[in-house]
Design a protein around this motif. Structure first.
Motif, mmCIF file in Angstrom:
data_model
loop_
_atom_site.group_PDB
_atom_site.id
_atom_site.type_symbol
_atom_site.label_atom_id
_atom_site.label_comp_id
_atom_site.label_asym_id
_atom_site.label_seq_id
_atom_site.Cartn_x
_atom_site.Cartn_y
_atom_site.Cartn_z
ATOM 1 N N THR A 135 0.838 -1.208 0.000
ATOM 2 C CA THR A 135 0.000 0.000 0.000
ATOM 3 C C THR A 135 0.864 1.246 0.000
ATOM 4 O O THR A 135 2.001 1.233 0.458
ATOM 5 N N LEU A 136 0.294 2.319 -0.506
ATOM 6 C CA LEU A 136 0.936 3.633 -0.449
ATOM 7 C C LEU A 136 0.297 4.376 0.708
ATOM 8 O O LEU A 136 -0.905 4.628 0.708
ATOM 9 N N ALA A 184 5.190 6.970 1.331
ATOM 10 C CA ALA A 184 5.818 5.776 1.892
ATOM 11 C C ALA A 184 5.129 4.546 1.320
ATOM 12 O O ALA A 184 3.913 4.413 1.395
ATOM 13 N N LEU A 185 5.917 3.669 0.742
ATOM 14 C CA LEU A 185 5.405 2.411 0.232
ATOM 15 C C LEU A 185 5.540 1.378 1.341
ATOM 16 O O LEU A 185 6.638 1.143 1.842
ATOM 17 N N VAL A 196 8.876 -0.836 5.010
ATOM 18 C CA VAL A 196 8.491 0.516 4.606
ATOM 19 C C VAL A 196 9.648 1.178 3.864
ATOM 20 O O VAL A 196 10.766 1.237 4.369
ATOM 21 N N TRP A 197 9.334 1.667 2.660
ATOM 22 C CA TRP A 197 10.303 2.442 1.887
ATOM 23 C C TRP A 197 9.825 3.884 1.907
ATOM 24 O O TRP A 197 8.817 4.227 1.272
ATOM 25 N N LEU A 198 10.527 4.732 2.626
ATOM 26 C CA LEU A 198 10.154 6.144 2.726
ATOM 27 C C LEU A 198 10.555 6.885 1.451
ATOM 28 O O LEU A 198 11.612 6.625 0.874
ATOM 29 N N PRO A 227 14.819 -1.058 3.876
ATOM 30 C CA PRO A 227 15.753 -2.193 3.938
ATOM 31 C C PRO A 227 16.479 -2.416 2.625
ATOM 32 O O PRO A 227 16.047 -1.966 1.565
ATOM 33 N N LYS A 228 17.608 -3.108 2.720
ATOM 34 C CA LYS A 228 18.216 -3.672 1.520
ATOM 35 C C LYS A 228 17.320 -4.845 1.180
ATOM 36 O O LYS A 228 16.836 -5.548 2.067
#
Length: 132
Positions: free
Chosen positions: A64-65, A73-74, A88-90, A122-123
């Motif tokens: 989700t976005l 943030a994805l 979470v990818w900010l 994260p990587k």
């Protein structure tokens, strides 16, 4: 020759077959994900502690976005059969390949947010589609 008598081996195979037939699809998928975690040499999500640096693997259940503090943030929920973890990818609205049902390996520091385990930025490594 094996130390286990043949009759016990057959009973073991028969027992495993009965267990698989009587288990739900969700239980079978969870068991398969736990086995994948072991073979990949990753830590189980259920064993992750706050502030621990980990490498985990599993299947993305949801993506989700959801903006955080006005920043895109994805968010994705990663499940490995033992527990779930939010990834979470900010600053990202989308990432190619990050979609529900996709398997991945993620590394980073676990934090706790509202009682849930979270990995921020994260990587990660997407698992090949052919292995699923």
């Amino acid at each position: 020759m094996s130390a286990v008598p043949r009759s016990q081996k057959q009973a073991g195979r028969f027992r495993r077959m009965l267990d698989r037939l009587s288990s739900s699809q969700e239980d079978l998928e969870s068991e398969e994900l736990r086995e994948d975690t072991e073979t990949a040499g990753c830590i189980r999500i259920g064993d992750c502690q706050d502030r621990q640096i980990v490498t985990v693997t599993g299947t993305l259940r949801t993506v989700t976005l959801r903006p955080r503090a006005g920043v895109p943030a994805l968010e994705a929920e990663l499940f490995d059969g033992s527990a779930a973890l939010d990834v979470v990818w900010l600053g990202r609205r989308s990432i190619v390949g990050i979609e529900p049902g996709r398997k991945l390996i993620a590394s980073g520091r676990v934090s706790m947010s509202r009682g849930r385990r979270v990995l921020f930025n994260p990587k990660y490594e997407l698992r090949p589609l052919g292995r699923e």
